[in-house]
Design a protein around this motif. Structure first.
Motif, PDB file in Angstrom:
ATOM      1  N   CYS A  25       0.825  -1.219   0.000  1.00 42.89           N
ATOM      2  CA  CYS A  25       0.000   0.000   0.000  1.00 42.89           C
ATOM      3  C   CYS A  25       0.855   1.264   0.000  1.00 42.89           C
ATOM      4  O   CYS A  25       0.619   2.184  -0.793  1.00 42.89           O
ATOM      5  CB  CYS A  25      -0.922   0.010   1.208  1.00 42.89           C
ATOM      6  N   VAL A  94      -6.023  10.297  -1.172  1.00 42.60           N
ATOM      7  CA  VAL A  94      -7.292  10.658  -1.820  1.00 42.60           C
ATOM      8  C   VAL A  94      -7.154  11.988  -2.559  1.00 42.60           C
ATOM      9  O   VAL A  94      -7.570  12.120  -3.728  1.00 42.60           O
ATOM     10  CB  VAL A  94      -8.430  10.735  -0.779  1.00 42.60           C
ATOM     11  N   THR A  97      -4.990  11.615  -5.710  1.00 46.58           N
ATOM     12  CA  THR A  97      -5.683  10.886  -6.777  1.00 46.58           C
ATOM     13  C   THR A  97      -6.750  11.746  -7.439  1.00 46.58           C
ATOM     14  O   THR A  97      -6.855  11.791  -8.670  1.00 46.58           O
ATOM     15  CB  THR A  97      -6.323   9.601  -6.212  1.00 46.58           C
ATOM     16  N   VAL A  98      -7.549  12.437  -6.619  1.00 45.99           N
ATOM     17  CA  VAL A  98      -8.616  13.284  -7.167  1.00 45.99           C
ATOM     18  C   VAL A  98      -8.027  14.413  -8.007  1.00 45.99           C
ATOM     19  O   VAL A  98      -8.513  14.701  -9.123  1.00 45.99           O
ATOM     20  CB  VAL A  98      -9.488  13.859  -6.031  1.00 45.99           C
ATOM     21  N   LEU A 182      -5.072   6.758 -11.056  1.00 50.33           N
ATOM     22  CA  LEU A 182      -6.336   6.327 -10.453  1.00 50.33           C
ATOM     23  C   LEU A 182      -6.265   4.924  -9.844  1.00 50.33           C
ATOM     24  O   LEU A 182      -6.594   4.755  -8.661  1.00 50.33           O
ATOM     25  CB  LEU A 182      -7.466   6.412 -11.469  1.00 50.33           C
ATOM     26  N   PRO A 183      -5.836   3.882 -10.571  1.00 52.67           N
ATOM     27  CA  PRO A 183      -5.785   2.553  -9.942  1.00 52.67           C
ATOM     28  C   PRO A 183      -4.804   2.490  -8.774  1.00 52.67           C
ATOM     29  O   PRO A 183      -5.085   1.848  -7.752  1.00 52.67           O
ATOM     30  CB  PRO A 183      -5.356   1.626 -11.092  1.00 52.67           C
ATOM     31  N   GLY A 185      -3.969   4.954  -6.779  1.00 56.44           N
ATOM     32  CA  GLY A 185      -4.549   5.687  -5.662  1.00 56.44           C
ATOM     33  C   GLY A 185      -5.648   4.921  -4.953  1.00 56.44           C
ATOM     34  O   GLY A 185      -5.703   4.888  -3.712  1.00 56.44           O
ATOM     35  N   ILE A 186      -6.523   4.275  -5.707  1.00 56.99           N
ATOM     36  CA  ILE A 186      -7.623   3.517  -5.095  1.00 56.99           C
ATOM     37  C   ILE A 186      -7.084   2.349  -4.288  1.00 56.99           C
ATOM     38  O   ILE A 186      -7.499   2.114  -3.137  1.00 56.99           O
ATOM     39  CB  ILE A 186      -8.594   3.026  -6.183  1.00 56.99           C
ATOM     40  N   LEU A 187      -6.153   1.587  -4.854  1.00 59.52           N
ATOM     41  CA  LEU A 187      -5.589   0.433  -4.140  1.00 59.52           C
ATOM     42  C   LEU A 187      -4.844   0.878  -2.882  1.00 59.52           C
ATOM     43  O   LEU A 187      -4.959   0.246  -1.824  1.00 59.52           O
ATOM     44  CB  LEU A 187      -4.656  -0.347  -5.066  1.00 59.52           C
ATOM     45  N   MET A 189      -5.329   3.618  -1.086  1.00 57.52           N
ATOM     46  CA  MET A 189      -6.283   4.112  -0.096  1.00 57.52           C
ATOM     47  C   MET A 189      -6.972   2.958   0.623  1.00 57.52           C
ATOM     48  O   MET A 189      -7.063   2.943   1.861  1.00 57.52           O
ATOM     49  CB  MET A 189      -7.329   4.985  -0.778  1.00 57.52           C
ATOM     50  N   LEU A 190      -7.468   1.974  -0.139  1.00 59.37           N
ATOM     51  CA  LEU A 190      -8.161   0.837   0.475  1.00 59.37           C
ATOM     52  C   LEU A 190      -7.228   0.051   1.390  1.00 59.37           C
ATOM     53  O   LEU A 190      -7.620  -0.379   2.480  1.00 59.37           O
ATOM     54  CB  LEU A 190      -8.734  -0.076  -0.621  1.00 59.37           C
TER      55      LEU A 190
END
Length: 519
Positions: A25, A94, A97-98, A182-183, A185-187, A189-190
């Motif tokens: 992460c 977040v 990424t945004v 985007l991918p 950042g999402i991974l 963050m989760l």
């Protein structure tokens, strides 16, 4: 400045079961931020046309990101203490990424500059936070491996950025250099939400607004001066003089403030640690070597050797492979070899590679280009990992997150100064060399009487004169590049004596030094 509690270090053993997930992460976040320092560079000409910007205006796409990231790096420790490290990390990922997505959909230069500014604000904390988290997560004896993993993202990201950026721009379009986040950042963050434990929050922590303001203005003015100096003829411009005065004045006021204020933005005691102070100087030099070289090679390959963007990217890619290999090797050697020796070996390799580059000509072979790149990559890998551990090995735990921010800041400032200096010298030396070479290019010179001289170089025609001038400019530029490579070689060698000032860290059994940043 104290950081968010001693809890994380002590808790490291309790979360060993999540080491793999936490590592993935934070590395995703690190690589995402590191890539964005260079991935947009090769896409600038495409952005320029799409956003209807001039050459001067489009440079703000890079400048706004760099300035914002530089200003927001130092307060990482304060924010982590007040908000909690996990919470700050999530907001940073977040936000980054945004704003990356917003950069991708920008339709005007004003929007792009604003979104890049915000991207730099959110991205500034990612690298120091990831370093802190990894060193808290791994036990002391594996700090070398932790720094090797972290270093792969920090060092290889900027090197591979132009390669990936060139590919995405050529195959898709320039907007994908931002959408690619985007991918990641999402991974990230989760994973952080699921596996990273929170640190204790220091609600009594005060934020030194004046100290932060003075340091921010000093850094921002310095960055503006460096970015616009070459364009405006440096101190021949009133703007550059004003920026230099503002930067120097604010930095002086910042120094006076931290030594006299009861709760300063940075506690002066942090610099009493010899290893940290020397480490900050060395990482400043590493910043010069890393990104100044990366600023010189793409135009060398594209302008002097006529390589297309994708070919340039692929020729530069082995440099990152060399860095990655070195970091994996040195991570295992740290338990058995004096870190100062490893750093010295890395400096020697980096200096040797720059000596090789000083022998480049406009028709240098691809093998020579790749060979020097791999050697330099190996050298940087051998420098970065042990330097990242020994710098923090004797530092009190409560200063570690702040020190991580300073470490990243010094690397970035070194890169900015290095790029500005080598590009300014490249421009001025090209003009000087052109004038000197042109003195010998006359119709009556012996060289112009040689039978091997191409017919189209005839000084008797306008076309011939233009062709001769183009070749003189090409050779003058080649010499100017050589001068820059030699300068960086000497800068690299200047770092070697500083190793004698580093203290050898205490070892606990077979453990690597307590490298850093447990908050």
């Amino acid at each position: 400045m104290s950081s968010a509690a001693a809890g994380p270090a002590g808790a490291a053993a309790g979360r060993i079961g999540h080491v793999g997930f936490i590592t993935v992460c934070v590395m995703l976040a690190t690589i995402m931020q590191a890539l964005d320092t260079t991935i947009a560079n090769v896409a600038l000409p495409h952005m320029q046309g799409s956003l209807s910007a001039t050459q001067d205006q489009i440079s703000w796409v890079l400048t706004s990101y760099i300035v914002a990231a530089a200003i927001m790096t130092p307060p990482t420790g304060v924010l982590a203490a007040k908000l909690g490290r996990k919470r700050l990390f999530i907001w940073a990922v977040v936000g980054f990424t945004v704003t990356s997505m917003l950069c991708g959909i920008a339709t005007s230069l004003e929007e792009m500059v604003l979104f890049r500014l915000l991207q730099g604000v959110f991205g500034a904390a990612l690298v120091p936070l990831s370093q802190s988290v990894l060193l808290d997560t791994y036990p002391r004896e594996k700090h070398g491996q932790a720094m090797a993993l972290w270093g792969v993202g920090v060092m290889v990201g900027p090197i591979l950025g132009p390669t990936l950026g060139g590919y995405l721009t050529e195959v898709y379009n320039w907007r994908w250099v931002f959408y690619i986040n985007l991918p990641f950042g999402i991974l990230a963050m989760l994973g952080i939400m699921a596996f990273l434990p929170e640190t204790e929050r220091d609600h009594q922590r005060r934020f030194d607004v004046f100290g932060f303001a003075m340091l921010s203005i000093a850094i921002g003015a310095l960055q503006m001066m460096l970015d616009r100096g070459e364009l405006l003829d440096w101190f021949g411009s009133t703007e550059i003089i004003v920026e230099a005065v503002i930067s120097g004045t604010c930095f002086a006021m910042f120094l006076v403030h931290i030594f006299t204020h009861e709760h300063p933005f940075l506690e002066p005691a942090i610099f009493r640690d010899r290893n940290l102070s020397i480490g900050l100087i060395l990482i400043f030099l590493v910043g010069i070597i890393l990104l100044a070289t990366m600023a010189l090679l793409p135009p060398y390959l594209q302008n002097l050797m006529d390589y297309p963007v994708i070919t340039t990217g692929f020729i530069l890619a082995p440099r990152g492979v060399g860095t990655m290999i070195a970091m994996m090797v040195v991570g295992r050697l740290l338990n058995h070899v004096d870190q100062r020796g490893l750093i010295g070996f890395g400096l020697a390799l980096a200096a040797y590679s720059l000596w090789q580059m000083a022998g480049f000509t406009p028709d240098v072979s691809r093998f020579a280009l790749i060979e020097s790149g791999v050697i330099q990559g190996l050298g940087l890998g051998f420098i970065f990992v042990p330097l990242s551990t020994i710098t923090f090995s004797t530092l009190a735990p409560r200063y570690r997150t702040e020190a991580a921010g300073l470490f990243s800041l010094m690397r970035n400032v070194g890169s900015s100064i290095g790029i500005s200096v080598v590009m300014a010298l490249l421009s001025s030396n090209t003009q000087i060399n052109h004038a000197e070479i042109a003195q010998h290019v006359t119709p009556f010179g012996m060289m112009m009487q040689e039978p091997w001289l191409p017919a189209f170089w005839s000084p008797a025609t306008q076309t011939g004169v233009a062709a001769l001038n183009g070749e003189v400019t090409r050779q003058a530029s080649a010499i100017a590049y050589v001068d820059d490579f030699l300068l960086m070689m000497w800068v690299t060698l200047l770092g070697a004596p500083l190793l004698l000032l580093l203290r050898k860290p205490r070892r606990s059994g077979s453990s690597v030094p307590a490298a850093a940043m447990a908050d």
